[in-house]
Design a protein around this motif. Structure first.
Motif, short mmCIF file in Angstrom:
data_model
loop_
_atom_site.label_atom_id
_atom_site.label_comp_id
_atom_site.label_asym_id
_atom_site.label_seq_id
_atom_site.Cartn_x
_atom_site.Cartn_y
_atom_site.Cartn_z
N GLU A 91 0.67 0.66 2.08
CA GLU A 91 1.45 1.34 3.12
C GLU A 91 2.95 1.11 2.94
OE1 GLU A 91 -1.22 -0.63 3.75
OE2 GLU A 91 -2.66 0.94 4.31
N ASP A 92 3.33 -0.10 2.53
CA ASP A 92 4.75 -0.39 2.29
C ASP A 92 5.29 0.46 1.15
OD1 ASP A 92 4.69 -2.32 4.31
OD2 ASP A 92 4.26 -3.95 2.90
N PHE A 93 4.49 0.61 0.09
CA PHE A 93 4.91 1.42 -1.06
C PHE A 93 5.11 2.87 -0.62
CE2 PHE A 93 4.87 3.62 -5.02
CZ PHE A 93 5.15 2.71 -6.02
N ILE A 94 4.13 3.41 0.07
CA ILE A 94 4.19 4.82 0.50
C ILE A 94 5.34 5.03 1.48
CG2 ILE A 94 2.96 6.69 1.69
CD1 ILE A 94 1.97 5.97 -1.23
N ASN A 95 5.53 4.12 2.41
CA ASN A 95 6.64 4.24 3.36
C ASN A 95 7.99 4.20 2.64
OD1 ASN A 95 5.07 4.55 5.68
ND2 ASN A 95 4.94 2.34 6.01
N ALA A 96 8.11 3.34 1.63
CA ALA A 96 9.37 3.27 0.88
C ALA A 96 9.62 4.58 0.13
CB ALA A 96 9.33 2.09 -0.10
N VAL A 97 8.58 5.14 -0.47
CA VAL A 97 8.73 6.43 -1.16
C VAL A 97 9.10 7.52 -0.16
CG1 VAL A 97 7.51 8.23 -2.47
CG2 VAL A 97 7.21 5.82 -3.10
N ALA A 142 2.48 10.02 -0.39
CA ALA A 142 1.24 9.55 -1.04
C ALA A 142 0.87 10.48 -2.19
CB ALA A 142 0.11 9.47 -0.02
N THR A 143 1.01 11.78 -1.97
CA THR A 143 0.70 12.75 -3.02
C THR A 143 1.68 12.62 -4.18
OG1 THR A 143 -0.23 14.26 -1.38
CG2 THR A 143 0.37 15.21 -3.51
N LEU A 144 2.96 12.56 -3.88
CA LEU A 144 3.98 12.39 -4.92
C LEU A 144 3.76 11.11 -5.71
CD1 LEU A 144 7.16 13.52 -2.98
CD2 LEU A 144 6.38 14.50 -5.15
N THR A 145 3.40 10.05 -5.02
CA THR A 145 3.17 8.77 -5.69
C THR A 145 2.01 8.87 -6.66
OG1 THR A 145 4.09 7.51 -3.85
CG2 THR A 145 2.59 6.33 -5.33
N GLY A 146 0.90 9.42 -6.21
CA GLY A 146 -0.27 9.54 -7.08
C GLY A 146 0.02 10.36 -8.32
N ALA A 157 9.84 17.45 -6.42
CA ALA A 157 9.42 16.68 -7.60
C ALA A 157 10.48 15.70 -8.08
CB ALA A 157 9.00 17.61 -8.73
N GLY A 158 11.72 16.13 -8.22
CA GLY A 158 12.77 15.25 -8.73
C GLY A 158 13.02 14.06 -7.82
N ALA A 159 13.17 14.33 -6.52
CA ALA A 159 13.39 13.25 -5.56
C ALA A 159 12.17 12.34 -5.48
CB ALA A 159 13.71 13.81 -4.18
N GLY A 160 10.99 12.92 -5.62
CA GLY A 160 9.76 12.14 -5.57
C GLY A 160 9.64 11.20 -6.76
N VAL A 161 9.91 11.70 -7.94
CA VAL A 161 9.86 10.86 -9.15
C VAL A 161 10.85 9.72 -9.02
CG1 VAL A 161 10.42 10.82 -11.63
CG2 VAL A 161 8.96 12.64 -10.69
N ARG A 162 12.05 10.01 -8.61
CA ARG A 162 13.09 8.98 -8.43
C ARG A 162 12.62 7.93 -7.42
NH1 ARG A 162 17.11 12.38 -7.72
NH2 ARG A 162 16.62 13.11 -7.37
N ALA A 163 12.07 8.37 -6.30
CA ALA A 163 11.62 7.45 -5.25
C ALA A 163 10.46 6.59 -5.71
CB ALA A 163 11.22 8.24 -4.00
N VAL A 164 9.51 7.18 -6.42
CA VAL A 164 8.35 6.42 -6.88
C VAL A 164 8.76 5.39 -7.93
CG1 VAL A 164 6.12 6.55 -8.09
CG2 VAL A 164 6.68 8.22 -6.30
N LEU A 165 9.58 5.79 -8.90
CA LEU A 165 10.00 4.84 -9.93
C LEU A 165 10.83 3.70 -9.35
CD1 LEU A 165 10.81 7.20 -12.94
CD2 LEU A 165 8.75 5.82 -12.57
#
Length: 136
Positions: free
Chosen positions: A4-10, A22-26, A88-96
């Motif tokens: 949950e902490d990971f997903i909230n941070a993303v 959650a979808t972007l992270t996966g 996609a771009g913001a999601g990749v940046r956030a997940v990494l």
């Protein structure tokens, strides 16, 4: 770091809902698993909650990493039907960036060493997101 902490941070970093995060992270972790060695993906997965770790495992026979740059990485994430291409771009940046905080420095640096330098340039500087890094 808990799931949950990971997903909230993303979600906070990418400015999206937790469902979108959650979808972007996966999808981002699955794309990362295609891009780095299977052994490195397993090393990262070992340090993540099970709900995230599963995205880093490759099917049997999928041992070879595929070389591609950041633009192609973002395109592959955005091409997935469950992803809004504009995110996609913001999601990749956030997940990494969140991944950097969730695993040890050595594991993250080992993974980044397998990627072109341009990947490092999209990750927020340490401390910029207010997250915390897990100690080794």
């Amino acid at each position: 770091m808990e799931y949950e902490d990971f997903i909230n941070a993303v979600a906070t970093r990418a400015k999206v809902s937790t469902d979108q995060a959650a979808t972007l992270t996966g999808v981002t972790l699955e794309t990362l698993a295609d891009r780095i060695s299977a052994g490195q993906a397993e090393d990262l997965a070992y340090q993540l909650p099970d709900r995230l770790a599963g995205h880093l495992t490759r099917p049997l026979g999928g041992e070879m990493a595929t070389a591609f740059g950041l633009d192609e990485f973002v395109r592959r994430v955005g091409d997935r039907p469950e992803i809004d291409r504009a995110l996609a771009g913001a999601g990749v940046r956030a997940v990494l960036t969140t991944l950097r905080e969730a695993v040890t420095r050595d594991e993250f640096e080992n993974a980044m060493a397998q990627l072109p330098e341009e990947f490092s340039q999209v990750i927020e500087p340490v401390g910029a997101g207010g997250g915390r890094r897990r100690s080794s």
